[in-house]
Design a protein around this motif. Structure first.
Motif, mmCIF file in Angstrom:
data_model
loop_
_atom_site.group_PDB
_atom_site.id
_atom_site.type_symbol
_atom_site.label_atom_id
_atom_site.label_comp_id
_atom_site.label_asym_id
_atom_site.label_seq_id
_atom_site.Cartn_x
_atom_site.Cartn_y
_atom_site.Cartn_z
ATOM 1 N N LEU A 1 0.817 -1.219 0.000
ATOM 2 C CA LEU A 1 0.000 0.000 0.000
ATOM 3 C C LEU A 1 0.843 1.258 0.000
ATOM 4 O O LEU A 1 0.353 2.343 -0.322
ATOM 5 C CB LEU A 1 -0.920 0.007 1.231
ATOM 6 C CG LEU A 1 -2.191 -0.837 1.146
ATOM 7 C CD1 LEU A 1 -2.920 -0.810 2.482
ATOM 8 C CD2 LEU A 1 -3.105 -0.334 0.039
ATOM 9 N N TYR A 2 2.101 1.140 0.379
ATOM 10 C CA TYR A 2 2.939 2.334 0.467
ATOM 11 C C TYR A 2 4.356 1.986 0.023
ATOM 12 O O TYR A 2 4.755 0.824 -0.019
ATOM 13 C CB TYR A 2 2.945 2.909 1.886
ATOM 14 C CG TYR A 2 3.370 1.948 2.960
ATOM 15 C CD1 TYR A 2 4.693 1.864 3.373
ATOM 16 C CD2 TYR A 2 2.444 1.096 3.571
ATOM 17 C CE1 TYR A 2 5.095 0.992 4.368
ATOM 18 C CE2 TYR A 2 2.835 0.213 4.566
ATOM 19 C CZ TYR A 2 4.154 0.164 4.955
ATOM 20 O OH TYR A 2 4.545 -0.715 5.932
ATOM 21 N N SER A 3 5.101 3.014 -0.304
ATOM 22 C CA SER A 3 6.462 2.858 -0.813
ATOM 23 C C SER A 3 7.460 3.370 0.217
ATOM 24 O O SER A 3 7.084 3.958 1.235
ATOM 25 C CB SER A 3 6.607 3.652 -2.114
ATOM 26 O OG SER A 3 6.620 5.047 -1.819
ATOM 27 N N PRO A 4 8.752 3.182 -0.048
ATOM 28 C CA PRO A 4 9.767 3.722 0.870
ATOM 29 C C PRO A 4 9.724 5.238 1.012
ATOM 30 O O PRO A 4 10.332 5.786 1.939
ATOM 31 C CB PRO A 4 11.086 3.272 0.230
ATOM 32 C CG PRO A 4 10.733 2.041 -0.548
ATOM 33 C CD PRO A 4 9.357 2.299 -1.071
ATOM 34 N N SER A 5 8.992 5.909 0.129
ATOM 35 C CA SER A 5 8.938 7.373 0.199
ATOM 36 C C SER A 5 7.816 7.895 1.101
ATOM 37 O O SER A 5 7.613 9.106 1.186
ATOM 38 C CB SER A 5 8.767 7.960 -1.207
ATOM 39 O OG SER A 5 7.539 7.530 -1.780
ATOM 40 N N CYS A 6 7.086 7.001 1.776
ATOM 41 C CA CYS A 6 6.023 7.455 2.684
ATOM 42 C C CYS A 6 6.595 8.471 3.675
ATOM 43 O O CYS A 6 7.589 8.192 4.359
ATOM 44 C CB CYS A 6 5.431 6.269 3.442
ATOM 45 S SG CYS A 6 4.286 6.746 4.774
ATOM 46 N N PRO A 7 6.001 9.661 3.777
ATOM 47 C CA PRO A 7 6.577 10.705 4.640
ATOM 48 C C PRO A 7 6.527 10.384 6.129
ATOM 49 O O PRO A 7 7.196 11.045 6.924
ATOM 50 C CB PRO A 7 5.719 11.936 4.318
ATOM 51 C CG PRO A 7 4.435 11.385 3.800
ATOM 52 C CD PRO A 7 4.800 10.126 3.066
ATOM 53 N N PHE A 8 5.727 9.386 6.512
ATOM 54 C CA PHE A 8 5.650 9.008 7.925
ATOM 55 C C PHE A 8 6.667 7.922 8.294
ATOM 56 O O PHE A 8 6.743 7.502 9.448
ATOM 57 C CB PHE A 8 4.245 8.508 8.266
ATOM 58 C CG PHE A 8 3.167 9.529 8.080
ATOM 59 C CD1 PHE A 8 3.115 10.662 8.877
ATOM 60 C CD2 PHE A 8 2.207 9.382 7.086
ATOM 61 C CE1 PHE A 8 2.126 11.614 8.710
ATOM 62 C CE2 PHE A 8 1.209 10.330 6.915
ATOM 63 C CZ PHE A 8 1.167 11.445 7.728
ATOM 64 N N HIS A 9 7.416 7.440 7.300
ATOM 65 C CA HIS A 9 8.333 6.326 7.520
ATOM 66 C C HIS A 9 9.447 6.715 8.494
ATOM 67 O O HIS A 9 9.721 7.891 8.718
ATOM 68 C CB HIS A 9 8.947 5.881 6.189
ATOM 69 C CG HIS A 9 9.049 4.396 6.045
ATOM 70 N ND1 HIS A 9 9.511 3.583 7.058
ATOM 71 C CD2 HIS A 9 8.752 3.561 5.008
ATOM 72 C CE1 HIS A 9 9.493 2.327 6.650
ATOM 73 N NE2 HIS A 9 9.035 2.288 5.404
ATOM 74 N N ARG A 10 10.067 5.702 9.049
ATOM 75 C CA ARG A 10 11.243 5.899 9.901
ATOM 76 C C ARG A 10 12.414 5.187 9.229
ATOM 77 O O ARG A 10 12.312 4.011 8.871
ATOM 78 C CB ARG A 10 10.978 5.341 11.296
ATOM 79 C CG ARG A 10 12.137 5.560 12.260
ATOM 80 C CD ARG A 10 11.710 5.310 13.693
ATOM 81 N NE ARG A 10 12.885 5.246 14.560
ATOM 82 C CZ ARG A 10 12.815 5.100 15.878
ATOM 83 N NH1 ARG A 10 11.624 5.028 16.463
ATOM 84 N NH2 ARG A 10 13.911 5.045 16.606
ATOM 85 N N ASN A 11 13.517 5.878 9.103
ATOM 86 C CA ASN A 11 14.629 5.406 8.278
ATOM 87 C C ASN A 11 15.117 4.017 8.678
ATOM 88 O O ASN A 11 15.385 3.167 7.826
ATOM 89 C CB ASN A 11 15.782 6.409 8.349
ATOM 90 C CG ASN A 11 16.921 6.031 7.416
ATOM 91 O OD1 ASN A 11 16.705 5.764 6.243
ATOM 92 N ND2 ASN A 11 18.139 5.997 7.942
ATOM 93 N N ALA A 12 15.225 3.752 9.984
ATOM 94 C CA ALA A 12 15.799 2.484 10.439
ATOM 95 C C ALA A 12 14.935 1.285 10.076
ATOM 96 O O ALA A 12 15.427 0.149 10.078
ATOM 97 C CB ALA A 12 16.016 2.527 11.948
ATOM 98 N N TRP A 13 13.660 1.503 9.756
ATOM 99 C CA TRP A 13 12.759 0.401 9.402
ATOM 100 C C TRP A 13 12.467 0.367 7.904
ATOM 101 O O TRP A 13 11.704 -0.483 7.442
ATOM 102 C CB TRP A 13 11.444 0.529 10.178
ATOM 103 C CG TRP A 13 11.644 0.671 11.657
ATOM 104 C CD1 TRP A 13 12.690 0.187 12.397
ATOM 105 C CD2 TRP A 13 10.786 1.349 12.582
ATOM 106 N NE1 TRP A 13 12.535 0.518 13.722
ATOM 107 C CE2 TRP A 13 11.378 1.236 13.877
ATOM 108 C CE3 TRP A 13 9.577 2.035 12.461
ATOM 109 C CZ2 TRP A 13 10.796 1.792 15.012
ATOM 110 C CZ3 TRP A 13 9.008 2.580 13.598
ATOM 111 C CH2 TRP A 13 9.607 2.458 14.861
ATOM 112 N N ASN A 14 13.062 1.281 7.161
ATOM 113 C CA ASN A 14 12.800 1.407 5.728
ATOM 114 C C ASN A 14 13.731 0.462 4.971
ATOM 115 O O ASN A 14 14.661 0.875 4.274
ATOM 116 C CB ASN A 14 13.032 2.856 5.297
ATOM 117 C CG ASN A 14 12.292 3.201 4.024
ATOM 118 O OD1 ASN A 14 11.978 2.340 3.219
ATOM 119 N ND2 ASN A 14 12.028 4.477 3.841
#
Length: 464
Positions: free
Chosen positions: A62-75
């Motif tokens: 449903l979402y990509s690595p560019s999701c603005p809510f993402h956290r880098n360490a889990w991407n």
């Protein structure tokens, strides 16, 4: 010819007989057949089932690595980890069907005007990020939201929905202890003396005007000093100096301590109990000796006084769980859906996080392997989840807080942690592999599917 009239007293029983006949001979309406719970909506669905390949054709995330809510360490995809296998959870109750993926637009529509809050440690944040990124797929106008003491949050304007995370790793209020320094207001010297005393949160290096108390078991303020401070309170400056291997504490083998008020919720969520329509709680990953080693132990207080005799960490956890569950029942409105998420299992193999523990793997565990990995009787490094779950279940017994058991389904997934793909140079050398949190997209997306099914069912029943 005169009409024949029956006395009224004779007509009444005849009328009643006719009505009784009509009533008994008419088919009675049957009560509506209760509809079966959708797959994923039953509390047992996460605790009994198996992982299967996602039915073909497998939909894209449903979402990509560019999701603005993402956290880098889990991407993990952005950080170079190979994509995880496309797997779905098939609860035994669902007869071979898998938990359907969240309908983000449908969820937002059903949750119109409502607020969902998560309270706990970073594993709650792991779930929270997955939920935000999934919901954003249905509302590209979503924006960050940080109010009411939330650590992070998202606002979805299309349906006026708020989803927020409050970081409260122990749920109860805890503060660190160290050195109180004081000097006379007329003195220019930086300090005259120092003793061990509790910290008041948020007052690091600031002037304070009163003495709150002494730290248990490590040191105390001599009576002559207390009398001097009390006598000259208006003439003294007191300030907090965080402990860093001070000589006062080193002689006790302790570098500092943490005070836990078992009967006081953490400031981060104490004032939001009536703000949310759904609240999901967790605690557990900080209740261990790698977060609070013997050099910086927890000291438990109740009613403002140290608990005697002092509690060990596990007994302290039990008291906090009982106290927080009681507070939630008392302060959170009955109409609010209250869920408590069980522990997310770790998958360290070959040692702890700081002793070369690893989870670089693309293999799921088999059913027969789970006990050897997680059962406390085997004493493995990943035993904490089941130990903590027992304490959680005991604390919630008899409450209206529902247990969301995500532990069992997650125990299989040794393949799905960030491991060495942390997105930061030298992170593994400094912190070790991350075999506790989860890659996103990944396992927490299935948690989201199950959580969404249960929240939707609650809303559609008109309870929320």
């Amino acid at each position: 010819m005169p009409r024949l009239r029956l006395p009224l007293v004779l007509l009444l029983p005849i009328t009643l007989t006719i009505l009784l006949f009509l009533f008994t001979s008419s088919p009675r309406p049957r009560p509506p057949t209760p509809q079966p719970l959708p797959c994923g909506a039953a509390l047992s669905d996460a605790a009994d089932g198996r992982w299967v390949p996602t039915p073909s054709p497998a939909p894209p995330p449903l979402y990509s690595p560019s999701c603005p809510f993402h956290r880098n360490a889990w991407n993990c995809l952005r950080n170079g980890r190979p994509q995880l296998a496309a797997l779905s959870w098939a609860p035994t109750r669902c007869g071979g069907a898998v938990v359907p993926r969240i309908d983000a637009a449908g969820f937002l529509a059903a949750a119109r005007g409502r607020r969902v809050g998560l309270v706990g440690d970073s594993l709650s944040e792991n779930l929270f990020v997955a939920l935000l990124c999934a919901l954003r797929s249905a509302d590209d106008g979503a924006r960050k939201w940080k109010r009411r003491g939330a650590w992070r949050g998202g606002y979805f304007p299309r349906e006026d929905v708020v989803v927020a995370y409050h970081r409260a790793v122990l749920l109860a209020k805890y503060t660190s202890l160290g050195i109180l320094r004081y000097k006379h207001a007329t003195e220019e010297s930086s300090e005259k003396s120092g003793r061990i005393i509790e910290q008041v949160k948020g007052q690091d290096c600031n002037v304070v005007s009163s003495l709150e108390g002494v730290m248990l078991g490590v040191g105390s303020i001599p009576e002559r000093v207390l009398m001097m401070i009390n006598r000259n309170a208006d003439k003294l400056h007191l300030w907090w100096q965080p402990v860093k291997k001070s000589k006062e504490l080193q002689k006790h083998g302790i570098e500092g301590t943490y005070r836990v008020d078992v009967d006081i919720p953490a400031d981060d969520w104490v004032n939001v109990t009536k703000f949310y329509d759904v609240l999901i709680f967790n605690t557990g990953h900080w209740w261990n000796t790698y977060k609070f080693p013997k050099e910086t132990p927890l000291v438990f207080y109740k009613g403002g006084k140290p608990i005697e005799p002092p509690l060990g960490m596990h007994d302290g956890l039990k008291v906090v769980l009982k106290s927080m569950a009681s507070y939630i029942e008392r302060e959170v409105p009955r109409k609010t859906l209250k869920l408590w998420r069980t522990q997310s299992p770790r998958h360290f193999y070959g040692g702890e996080w700081d002793h070369n523990g690893s989870c670089v793997s693309d293999r799921l565990l088999e059913e027969h392997e789970l006990d050897s990995w997680f059962d406390p009787q085997f004493g493995g490094v990943n035993k904490d989840a089941r130990m903590l779950n027992s304490a959680i279940q005991e604390a919630l017994a008899g409450t209206d807080i529902q247990l969301l058991n995500l532990t069992y389904m997650s125990e299989f997934r040794a393949d799905a942690h960030p491991a060495i793909w942390l997105g930061k140079k030298d992170a593994v050398a400094v912190y070790g592999q991350d075999c506790m949190h989860w890659c996103l997209p990944g396992v927490p997306d299935t948690w989201v599917d199950i959580l969404a099914a249960q929240i939707l069912h609650y809303f559609l029943q008109g309870k929320g």
